[in-house]
Design a protein around this motif. Structure first.
Motif, PDB file in Angstrom:
ATOM      1  N   CYS A  27       1.111  -1.295   0.081  1.00 40.16           N
ATOM      2  CA  CYS A  27      -0.200  -0.385   0.101  1.00 40.16           C
ATOM      3  C   CYS A  27       0.933   1.432  -0.471  1.00 40.16           C
ATOM      4  N   HIS A  35      -5.750  -2.478  -7.510  1.00 40.95           N
ATOM      5  CA  HIS A  35      -5.442  -2.370  -6.165  1.00 40.95           C
ATOM      6  C   HIS A  35      -6.495  -1.734  -5.179  1.00 40.95           C
ATOM      7  N   CYS A  73      -8.594  -3.052  -2.345  1.00 43.01           N
ATOM      8  CA  CYS A  73      -8.058  -2.333  -1.218  1.00 43.01           C
ATOM      9  C   CYS A  73      -8.947  -0.818  -1.024  1.00 43.01           C
ATOM     10  N   CYS A  88      -6.159   2.691   0.258  1.00 42.76           N
ATOM     11  CA  CYS A  88      -5.587   3.326  -0.811  1.00 42.76           C
ATOM     12  C   CYS A  88      -7.178   3.933  -1.074  1.00 42.76           C
TER      13      CYS A  88
HETATM   14 ZN   LIG Z   1      -4.295  -0.517  -0.195  1.00 41.76          ZN
END
Ligand SMILES: [Zn+2]
Length: 91
Positions: free
Chosen positions: A19, A45, A49, A52
């Motif tokens: 991350c 991603h 996630c 993020c």
């Molecule tokens: Zn991430």
């Protein structure tokens, strides 16, 4: 391309970057400096996630605010009026 950049590129491509490494991509994308593939890596991603994705949204909001502030500083109070007066006089 430096070795570090190449290694990062491979990490992003294979989805094995951390991350903290994606944060760099977040900044690049927000600055409009990321390549198309880098944007794809980040979006891929962000689908997995939430952290993020939130980070991206927050940074995007902050960037917008900064741009608004900078934009308003470029146009000082009274300048718009002064320009209008000038135009009216020259007409
Ligand atoms: Zn991430």
């Amino acid at each position: 391309m430096s070795l570090k950049k190449l290694v990062n590129e491979i990490k992003f491509r294979t989805g094995t970057a951390k991350c903290t490494e994606y944060l760099e991509l977040v900044q690049r994308v927000l600055d409009g400096q990321a390549s198309r593939s880098q944007e794809v890596y980040l979006k891929r991603h962000q689908k997995m996630c939430l952290k993020c994705l939130e980070r991206f949204n927050i940074d995007q909001e902050i960037k917008k605010l900064i741009q608004l502030k900078l934009a308003s500083r470029e146009v000082p109070e009274g300048l718009a009026e002064a320009i209008k007066t000038k135009i009216a006089k020259s007409a």
